[in-house]
Design a protein around this motif. Structure first.
Motif, PDB file in Angstrom:
ATOM      1  N   GLU A 582      -5.188  13.014   7.994  1.00  0.00           N
ATOM      2  CA  GLU A 582      -4.445  13.030   7.394  1.00  0.00           C
ATOM      3  C   GLU A 582      -4.224  12.926   5.933  1.00  0.00           C
ATOM      4  O   GLU A 582      -2.679  13.637   5.400  1.00  0.00           O
ATOM      5  CB  GLU A 582      -3.509  11.514   7.863  1.00  0.00           C
ATOM      6  N   GLN A 583      -5.250  12.387   5.320  1.00  0.00           N
ATOM      7  CA  GLN A 583      -5.276  12.635   4.156  1.00  0.00           C
ATOM      8  C   GLN A 583      -5.247  14.588   3.533  1.00  0.00           C
ATOM      9  O   GLN A 583      -4.443  14.377   2.419  1.00  0.00           O
ATOM     10  CB  GLN A 583      -6.664  11.884   3.478  1.00  0.00           C
ATOM     11  N   VAL A 584      -5.527  14.904   4.206  1.00  0.00           N
ATOM     12  CA  VAL A 584      -6.273  16.331   4.104  1.00  0.00           C
ATOM     13  C   VAL A 584      -4.209  17.181   4.402  1.00  0.00           C
ATOM     14  O   VAL A 584      -3.820  17.965   3.955  1.00  0.00           O
ATOM     15  CB  VAL A 584      -6.437  17.467   5.011  1.00  0.00           C
ATOM     16  N   ALA A 585      -3.775  17.053   5.674  1.00  0.00           N
ATOM     17  CA  ALA A 585      -2.424  17.008   5.660  1.00  0.00           C
ATOM     18  C   ALA A 585      -1.034  16.802   4.498  1.00  0.00           C
ATOM     19  O   ALA A 585      -0.442  17.605   4.053  1.00  0.00           O
ATOM     20  CB  ALA A 585      -2.216  16.809   7.207  1.00  0.00           C
ATOM     21  N   THR A 586      -1.692  15.877   3.833  1.00  0.00           N
ATOM     22  CA  THR A 586      -0.440  15.112   3.019  1.00  0.00           C
ATOM     23  C   THR A 586      -0.829  16.113   1.110  1.00  0.00           C
ATOM     24  O   THR A 586      -0.310  16.544   0.835  1.00  0.00           O
ATOM     25  CB  THR A 586      -0.824  13.805   2.957  1.00  0.00           C
ATOM     26  N   ASP A 587      -2.044  15.991   0.989  1.00  0.00           N
ATOM     27  CA  ASP A 587      -2.713  16.937   0.183  1.00  0.00           C
ATOM     28  C   ASP A 587      -2.485  17.846   0.026  1.00  0.00           C
ATOM     29  O   ASP A 587      -1.894  18.681  -1.095  1.00  0.00           O
ATOM     30  CB  ASP A 587      -4.275  16.649  -0.105  1.00  0.00           C
ATOM     31  N   ILE A 588      -2.869  19.135   1.537  1.00  0.00           N
ATOM     32  CA  ILE A 588      -2.507  20.311   1.176  1.00  0.00           C
ATOM     33  C   ILE A 588      -1.136  20.709   1.811  1.00  0.00           C
ATOM     34  O   ILE A 588      -0.142  21.595   1.655  1.00  0.00           O
ATOM     35  CB  ILE A 588      -3.820  20.984   1.943  1.00  0.00           C
ATOM     36  N   GLY A 589      -1.544  20.325   3.841  1.00  0.00           N
ATOM     37  CA  GLY A 589      -0.251  20.303   4.388  1.00  0.00           C
ATOM     38  C   GLY A 589      -1.125  20.195   5.627  1.00  0.00           C
ATOM     39  O   GLY A 589      -2.016  20.280   5.504  1.00  0.00           O
ATOM     40  N   LYS A 590      -0.125  20.419   6.378  1.00  0.00           N
ATOM     41  CA  LYS A 590      -0.475  19.539   8.056  1.00  0.00           C
ATOM     42  C   LYS A 590      -1.525  21.212   8.937  1.00  0.00           C
ATOM     43  O   LYS A 590      -1.713  21.261   8.996  1.00  0.00           O
ATOM     44  CB  LYS A 590       0.548  19.722   8.985  1.00  0.00           C
ATOM     45  N   PHE A 591      -0.847  22.426   8.209  1.00  0.00           N
ATOM     46  CA  PHE A 591      -1.698  23.459   8.855  1.00  0.00           C
ATOM     47  C   PHE A 591      -3.520  23.104   8.287  1.00  0.00           C
ATOM     48  O   PHE A 591      -3.713  24.408   9.023  1.00  0.00           O
ATOM     49  CB  PHE A 591      -1.855  25.033   8.093  1.00  0.00           C
ATOM     50  N   ALA A 592      -3.872  22.643   7.517  1.00  0.00           N
ATOM     51  CA  ALA A 592      -5.100  22.855   6.782  1.00  0.00           C
ATOM     52  C   ALA A 592      -6.093  21.259   7.630  1.00  0.00           C
ATOM     53  O   ALA A 592      -7.032  21.055   6.864  1.00  0.00           O
ATOM     54  CB  ALA A 592      -4.915  22.283   5.332  1.00  0.00           C
ATOM     55  N   ARG A 593      -5.206  20.700   8.248  1.00  0.00           N
ATOM     56  CA  ARG A 593      -5.755  18.935   8.111  1.00  0.00           C
ATOM     57  C   ARG A 593      -7.109  19.508   9.750  1.00  0.00           C
ATOM     58  O   ARG A 593      -6.392  20.264  10.402  1.00  0.00           O
ATOM     59  CB  ARG A 593      -4.313  18.568   9.407  1.00  0.00           C
ATOM     60  N   PRO A 594      -7.902  18.885   9.155  1.00  0.00           N
ATOM     61  CA  PRO A 594      -9.167  19.231   9.741  1.00  0.00           C
ATOM     62  C   PRO A 594      -9.571  18.694  10.878  1.00  0.00           C
ATOM     63  O   PRO A 594      -8.623  17.965  11.800  1.00  0.00           O
ATOM     64  CB  PRO A 594     -10.233  18.143   9.685  1.00  0.00           C
ATOM     65  N   ASP A 595      -9.708  19.510  12.319  1.00  0.00           N
ATOM     66  CA  ASP A 595      -9.581  19.323  13.540  1.00  0.00           C
ATOM     67  C   ASP A 595     -10.387  18.414  13.907  1.00  0.00           C
ATOM     68  O   ASP A 595     -10.122  17.579  14.822  1.00  0.00           O
ATOM     69  CB  ASP A 595      -9.891  20.648  14.597  1.00  0.00           C
ATOM     70  N   LEU A 596     -11.487  18.451  13.607  1.00  0.00           N
ATOM     71  CA  LEU A 596     -12.123  17.421  14.079  1.00  0.00           C
ATOM     72  C   LEU A 596     -13.784  16.748  12.829  1.00  0.00           C
ATOM     73  O   LEU A 596     -14.146  17.318  11.301  1.00  0.00           O
ATOM     74  CB  LEU A 596     -14.690  17.628  14.551  1.00  0.00           C
ATOM     75  N   ILE A 597     -13.339  15.631  12.692  1.00  0.00           N
ATOM     76  CA  ILE A 597     -14.197  14.079  10.915  1.00  0.00           C
ATOM     77  C   ILE A 597     -15.541  13.838  12.033  1.00  0.00           C
ATOM     78  O   ILE A 597     -15.498  13.127  13.234  1.00  0.00           O
ATOM     79  CB  ILE A 597     -13.621  13.502  10.778  1.00  0.00           C
ATOM     80  N   LEU A 598     -16.602  14.779  11.477  1.00  0.00           N
ATOM     81  CA  LEU A 598     -17.892  13.482  12.093  1.00  0.00           C
ATOM     82  C   LEU A 598     -18.694  13.214  11.158  1.00  0.00           C
ATOM     83  O   LEU A 598     -19.142  13.378  10.108  1.00  0.00           O
ATOM     84  CB  LEU A 598     -18.717  14.843  12.107  1.00  0.00           C
TER      85      LEU A 598
END
Ligand code: WT7
Length: 652
Positions: A582-598
């Motif tokens: 969500e941090q990335v979606a908020t900072d850049i945009g939803k299209f940049a939201r990571p698919d996977l976080i490890l």
């Protein structure tokens, strides 16, 4: 590369209509464009209306990142896209607006478009926008987007369009970088039946920014939004007071037309600057030949104008050519996965241009969605944005085109202004996955690791350009040194694309994708560094590394390896992963939201502290046994730990 590829010969009924009738004809024209570029481009400039002729065709020096075309010439882009068509095709449809709900759409003739653009231009002037000023446009795919960009062009203001999926933070950065004095937005956007609160995003973006003098708000829905008095103005109200005529400024060929931000391997997005004469000549010429557009054709590019594809191939190229162009507000899956072909049937579309990610997304929904609609009007099918996998290509060709359409796999970039490597209808045989041949005036070469030009036809290397062309960006706004560094310094004398490429024995080009830290997610270009800096801003995160991995629909998915702060206590893993996404979606945009976080215990770093993404990329595709040399790592044992975590995730 030596394996035999399937090839598809030129279709005779395509050749019957195409401007170019043979490979020989292409070769002769191509040869002239390379051997006598100034002669070639002098002639091509006649495609446009010039108020005053240019004195010099080109003055370019790639080694110094100095690019100038048609100097001394005066013209106006809006005049070329509108006024000059009025006598012949004033009543012809310029734009078919295909609204989110098809029933809300409408046709806009060249005459109407001209009037709306003039009114809008008068509004901008009345609000103090002058030649050379920057205007930030944050709009959904509504006709007002076309009006406002052409209005800027008409009065010589420089538009900077920000895709309406970007966050407030991203808009703010872009406004500040180019010092936009006006922002144009809408109360709300509508996409796939959902509403997007654009004005409230802009409110956040411009809060406290002194440079922004006014915000012009278009009304897309009936929702009222708070308007800040003295700053916010209703677009419709302002237009109603203006006359439908406005003189077009005489712009120099090298005056800026627009700035468009795009991501690179390092730092913040760069504002690529495109200028007037060369850009429009290139947009118009490529649009004509690549899509083989003839009078009366209906042309549909399903991209968003927020990206360069929409700038060049929804607005500037098609309108400069007096074509009928479709603006699509919705998404390919709304109300169902047949939407594209519904559009094709209703508007009798002849030329259709979209991205591999969209093709893959609808292909998997089944052929019935395609077959339901009459697609007999289609002649040319285009694709752009990322390498197209042969399966998707074959589906486009067989199912959508019923083997009756030519496919143009067009390779180009925000920086190149227009299409660079592509098949041309009627000219060359097609190979699924190959962008094939350079367009006129485009002189590619492949260089090896050492920067040496590879002479052999069959080769694999980094794709560069050895000559300038009129559509090439002129600079990074406000930072010419960065422009020079990024594109012209690796290989002095060459423009470096950032893409890897194979050339087969026939001389056809196959783009393999980025070789830098840029990833291409659903055709959207993102820098891994940008995503990392967003992830790192989360209070729970100590450090991260982002890589792309093959994704069935998106082409590339985003995988973030994250190290957490020691003191974060017992947050549930799942909660952490969601928070970071969500941090990335908020900072850049939803299209940049990571698919996977490890979440991992460490990252593979060299002794000097550099993260070795190569190793992470291998792990991301499960190539655990093929990591190459890991002995230069500060702590080689982290590799096994990361592999352990990755294996566990894959199991789930
Ligand atoms: C990057 C540019 C310009 C259109 C939209 C993207 C990749 C683009 C193709 C293609 C293989 C492609 C490249 C390029 N790309 N088209 N037909 N085949 N790759 O513009 O956001 O500036 O991205 O998109 O990697 O460098 P962009």
């Amino acid at each position: 590369m030596t394996e035999a590829h399937v090839t598809y010969p030129v279709l005779e009924h395509i050749r019957k209509r195409s401007y170019l009738k043979s490979r020989d004809e292409y070769t002769a024209m191509y040869k002239k464009s390379i051997d006598e570029p100034d002669e070639f481009w002098r002639e091509q400039a006649n495609r446009l209306d010039w108020f005053h002729p240019f004195q010099k065709v080109s003055d370019c020096d790639l080694a110094n990142a100095s690019i100038r075309w048609y100097e001394g010439g005066k013209l106006n882009v809006a005049h070329n896209c509108l006024d000059r068509h009025l006598s012949e095709r004033g009543d012809q449809t310029a734009i078919i607006w295909e609204a989110d709900e098809a029933k809300d759409g409408r046709h806009i003739s060249y005459r109407e478009l001209h009037a709306e653009v003039c009114k809008t231009a008068n509004v901008l002037k009345s609000m103090g926008v002058k030649r050379g000023d920057r205007v930030c446009i944050y709009l959904p795919m509504i006709p007002e987007l076309a009006y406002t960009m052409l209005a800027c062009a008409r009065i010589g203001a420089i538009h900077s369009i920000v895709f309406a999926g970007f966050s407030a933070e991203s808009i703010r950065d872009r406004i500040l970088d180019c010092e936009a004095k006006m922002v144009i937005t809408a109360n709300e956007g509508v996409r796939g039946g959902k509403r997007i609160a654009l004005k409230s995003i802009v409110d956040k973006a411009v809060e406290g920014l002194e440079v922004v003098e006014s915000v012009l708000v278009c009304r897309r829905t009936d929702t009222d939004v708070p308007m800040k008095s003295g700053r916010d103005f209703s677009f419709e109200e302002a237009c109603s007071k203006q006359r439908p005529t406005c003189p077009a400024e005489w712009m120099d060929a090298e005056d800026p037309l627009f700035i468009l931000y795009t991501s690179g391997s390092t730092g913040r997005p760069k504002g690529l600057l495109h200028t007037t004469g060369g850009y429009l000549t290139y947009a118009s010429l490529t649009h004509k030949y690549v899509f083989d557009v003839h009078p009366g054709d209906v042309y549909c590019c399903a991209a968003d104008i927020g990206w360069v594809t929409g700038h060049t191939y929804i607005i500037y190229g098609p309108l400069a050519n007096g074509a009928t162009t479709i603006m699509f507000e919705s998404v390919p899956t709304y109300p169902d996965p047949g939407r594209y072909w519904d559009i094709v049937e209703r508007h009798k579309v002849n030329i259709f241009y979209t991205a591999p990610t969209a093709i893959r997304a609808i292909a998997r929904e089944g052929d019935q969605w395609v077959k339901k609609y009459d697609r007999s009007s289609l002649r040319i099918l285009g694709t752009v944005g990322e390498p197209i996998n042969p399966e998707a290509w074959e589906w486009y060709y067989d199912v959508v085109g019923e083997q009756k359409c030519a496919i143009v796999d067009t390779w180009w970039q925000t920086e190149t202004g227009g299409i660079m490597i592509t098949p041309l209808p009627g000219v060359n045989e097609l190979k699924p996955g190959a962008a094939t041949l350079p367009f006129f005036g485009v002189h590619p070469c492949l260089v090896d690791e050492e920067g040496k030009k590879i002479e052999a036809t069959e080769a694999k290397g980094y794709l560069c350009m050895q000559a300038a062309w009129p559509g090439l960006a002129r600079t990074v706004y406000g930072d010419h040194e960065r422009f020079k560094q990024t594109y012209f310094s690796q290989y002095p004398g060459l423009y470096f694309t950032g893409d890897g490429c194979n050339r087969d024995k026939d001389g056809d080009y196959w783009i393999t994708g980025r070789v830098d830290d840029v990833i291409n997610v659903s055709g959207h270009r993102l820098g891994t560094a940008e995503i990392e800096s967003s992830i790192n801003a989360h209070p729970w995160v100590a450090e991260s590394a982002v890589v792309g991995y093959p994704h069935e629909i998106k082409g590339t998915g985003i995988l973030g390896f994250v190290i957490l702060n020691a003191n974060i206590g017992d947050q549930a893993k799942e909660e952490i992963v969601q928070a970071v996404r969500e941090q990335v979606a908020t900072d850049i945009g939803k299209f940049a939201r990571p698919d996977l976080i490890l979440v991992c215990p460490g990252l593979p770093k060299t002794r000097s502290g550099k993260i070795m993404r190569r190793i992470l990329r291998k792990i991301s595709v499960g190539e655990y046994g093929n990591l190459g040399n890991v002995t230069t790592l500060a702590d080689p044992s982290v590799v096994d730990q990361i592999i352990g975590v990755h294996k566990e995730m894959v199991k789930k």
